[in-house]
Design an enzyme around this catalytic site. Structure first.
Site, PDB file in Angstrom:
ATOM      1  N   VAL A 106      47.480  28.092  16.427  1.00 27.70           N
ATOM      2  CA  VAL A 106      47.115  26.730  16.443  1.00 27.70           C
ATOM      3  C   VAL A 106      48.953  26.481  16.140  1.00 27.70           C
ATOM      4  O   VAL A 106      49.185  26.628  15.063  1.00 27.70           O
ATOM      5  CB  VAL A 106      46.312  26.567  15.418  1.00 27.70           C
ATOM      6  CG1 VAL A 106      46.723  24.627  15.792  1.00 27.70           C
ATOM      7  CG2 VAL A 106      45.303  26.634  15.963  1.00 27.70           C
ATOM      8  N   VAL A 108      51.588  23.285  17.625  1.00 22.81           N
ATOM      9  CA  VAL A 108      52.213  22.615  18.413  1.00 22.81           C
ATOM     10  C   VAL A 108      54.022  22.383  18.190  1.00 22.81           C
ATOM     11  O   VAL A 108      54.000  21.858  17.348  1.00 22.81           O
ATOM     12  CB  VAL A 108      51.482  20.992  17.952  1.00 22.81           C
ATOM     13  CG1 VAL A 108      51.910  20.247  18.858  1.00 22.81           C
ATOM     14  CG2 VAL A 108      50.126  21.037  17.801  1.00 22.81           C
ATOM     15  N   GLY A 116      48.616  13.446  16.900  1.00 26.67           N
ATOM     16  CA  GLY A 116      46.863  13.344  17.252  1.00 26.67           C
ATOM     17  C   GLY A 116      46.784  14.451  18.066  1.00 26.67           C
ATOM     18  O   GLY A 116      45.938  14.306  18.822  1.00 26.67           O
ATOM     19  N   LEU A 117      48.048  15.537  17.834  1.00 29.39           N
ATOM     20  CA  LEU A 117      48.020  16.294  19.533  1.00 29.39           C
ATOM     21  C   LEU A 117      47.615  17.761  19.126  1.00 29.39           C
ATOM     22  O   LEU A 117      46.814  17.910  19.459  1.00 29.39           O
ATOM     23  CB  LEU A 117      49.271  16.286  20.426  1.00 29.39           C
ATOM     24  CG  LEU A 117      49.646  15.577  21.567  1.00 29.39           C
ATOM     25  CD1 LEU A 117      50.887  15.526  21.717  1.00 29.39           C
ATOM     26  CD2 LEU A 117      48.600  15.141  22.278  1.00 29.39           C
ATOM     27  N   GLY A 118      47.829  17.708  17.405  1.00 27.65           N
ATOM     28  CA  GLY A 118      47.484  18.809  16.936  1.00 27.65           C
ATOM     29  C   GLY A 118      45.803  18.967  16.891  1.00 27.65           C
ATOM     30  O   GLY A 118      44.410  19.888  17.422  1.00 27.65           O
ATOM     31  N   LYS A 119      45.162  17.412  16.563  1.00 24.57           N
ATOM     32  CA  LYS A 119      43.943  17.245  16.608  1.00 24.57           C
ATOM     33  C   LYS A 119      42.882  16.884  17.991  1.00 24.57           C
ATOM     34  O   LYS A 119      42.323  17.648  18.020  1.00 24.57           O
ATOM     35  CB  LYS A 119      43.658  15.365  15.956  1.00 24.57           C
ATOM     36  CG  LYS A 119      42.447  15.419  15.789  1.00 24.57           C
ATOM     37  CD  LYS A 119      42.321  13.807  14.822  1.00 24.57           C
ATOM     38  CE  LYS A 119      41.046  13.274  14.811  1.00 24.57           C
ATOM     39  NZ  LYS A 119      40.723  12.275  14.644  1.00 24.57           N
ATOM     40  N   ASP A 142      47.035  27.977   6.442  1.00 29.49           N
ATOM     41  CA  ASP A 142      47.842  27.933   5.569  1.00 29.49           C
ATOM     42  C   ASP A 142      47.532  27.105   4.553  1.00 29.49           C
ATOM     43  O   ASP A 142      47.339  25.700   5.019  1.00 29.49           O
ATOM     44  CB  ASP A 142      49.723  27.690   6.611  1.00 29.49           C
ATOM     45  CG  ASP A 142      49.303  29.287   6.788  1.00 29.49           C
ATOM     46  OD1 ASP A 142      49.300  30.219   6.701  1.00 29.49           O
ATOM     47  OD2 ASP A 142      50.749  29.277   7.378  1.00 29.49           O
ATOM     48  N   GLN A 144      49.201  24.063   4.013  1.00 27.93           N
ATOM     49  CA  GLN A 144      49.539  23.289   4.321  1.00 27.93           C
ATOM     50  C   GLN A 144      48.728  22.526   5.556  1.00 27.93           C
ATOM     51  O   GLN A 144      48.942  20.912   6.308  1.00 27.93           O
ATOM     52  CB  GLN A 144      51.401  22.760   4.279  1.00 27.93           C
ATOM     53  CG  GLN A 144      51.479  23.835   5.739  1.00 27.93           C
ATOM     54  CD  GLN A 144      52.032  25.331   5.764  1.00 27.93           C
ATOM     55  OE1 GLN A 144      51.802  25.194   4.395  1.00 27.93           O
ATOM     56  NE2 GLN A 144      52.788  25.891   6.390  1.00 27.93           N
ATOM     57  N   TYR A 149      42.704  21.234   8.141  1.00 26.03           N
ATOM     58  CA  TYR A 149      41.047  20.944   9.379  1.00 26.03           C
ATOM     59  C   TYR A 149      40.280  20.844   8.321  1.00 26.03           C
ATOM     60  O   TYR A 149      39.139  20.229   9.643  1.00 26.03           O
ATOM     61  CB  TYR A 149      41.041  22.513   8.842  1.00 26.03           C
ATOM     62  CG  TYR A 149      42.067  23.875  10.104  1.00 26.03           C
ATOM     63  CD1 TYR A 149      41.735  23.355  11.434  1.00 26.03           C
ATOM     64  CD2 TYR A 149      43.842  23.891   9.328  1.00 26.03           C
ATOM     65  CE1 TYR A 149      43.434  23.607  12.375  1.00 26.03           C
ATOM     66  CE2 TYR A 149      44.216  24.618  10.632  1.00 26.03           C
ATOM     67  CZ  TYR A 149      43.868  24.820  11.684  1.00 26.03           C
ATOM     68  OH  TYR A 149      44.881  25.241  12.951  1.00 26.03           O
TER      69      TYR A 149
END
Lengths: 169, 169
Positions: A106, A108, A116-119, A142, A144, A149
């Site tokens: 994953v 970005v 908010g784009l990762g979400k 990871d 951090q 998540y």
């Protein structure tokens, strides 16, 4: 580039628009859009550039190509302007197509983080996996990003189940 | 029942023989052998019986079949006597065929536990994954088997990487 193409519908626009920095293009630049896809052909060099931008170790493109071909789901996130599109996010999942899917890689682009784009990328990924009737979505986080998540609904070590790794010599 | 057949060589006998209880068949019973395979056709009902024996929840056979078809590796362990063979162990792995493999559904029949067969099954599974040049073998271990996997060389939460689960509603 693979059989997942047949599994999912075509590109989806982000339902809740995300405001994107205009990169100093000034007033003439059209508002960029964020688009998600599970079926767009990926340029492996563009993907490598994205992974470089977050500092990942380089991997042989031959193996990357093979991994994409054999991933159940490959999600890409794009910034689209009238003149060009740019790959700004990525995620993929392996799966047995029935019970388990595991999300990997994953990413970005740093210029697009904290918006908010990762979400949004993960929600899109989960939605696609749910639509395939996968019982159980897993990942290895990871330290951090464990909180990130968790906020998305992932459980850490549920019922004491532990993630374990074995690295060949 | 799947494309992994083409990936690996045929059945392997256990190199270090494991002494197996004779099940009271008396002096005429030939010494049973333990055999591992990655390409034997599995009877789904026999597999279900094995999973029942360790108390797993039943799963729809339709989904089990699909999961086996889309697993990268399906390992079966058999007790072989001249007159019959019996499925006594099982494991499978999903993978992107390049970087990551994740092991699922490791099971040894209760009558054959505590004889080193679980260890032999996992070593065989790891050997097969290594031979396919997989960089990273992962699994999610129930609390009571974390030590078992640790003794096999699996690392728990390496560098703080955590296993996480998302269950659809």
């Amino acid at each position: 580039m693979g059989f997942w193409k047949s599994l999912f519908s075509t590109s989806d626009r982000l339902s809740a628009p995300v405001k994107i920095q205009q990169e100093g293009r000034g007033a003439i630049a059209a508002e960029p859009r964020i688009v998600f896809s599970v079926d767009r052909e990926l340029d492996l060099y563009e993907l490598e550039e994205l992974c470089d931008a977050v500092g990942w170790s380089r991997r042989p493109l031959r193996k990357v190509r093979k991994a994409l071909q054999h991933s159940f789901l490959v999600v890409s996130m794009w910034e689209e302007r009238p003149a060009r599109r740019r790959l700004i996010g990525f995620a993929r999942a392996t799966s047995d197509h029935a019970f388990n899917a595991t999300i990997w890689d994953v990413v970005v682009h740093p210029q697009f983080q904290n918006k908010g784009l990762g979400k949004a990328l993960m929600k899109y990924t989960i939605k696609k996996l749910k639509s395939e009737d996968i019982s159980n979505i897993t990942l290895f986080a990871d330290p951090q990003v464990v909180e990130f998540y968790r906020r998305l609904g992932f459980l850490l070590d549920p019922e004491g189940i532990k993630g374990m790794f074995w690295y060949p010599d």
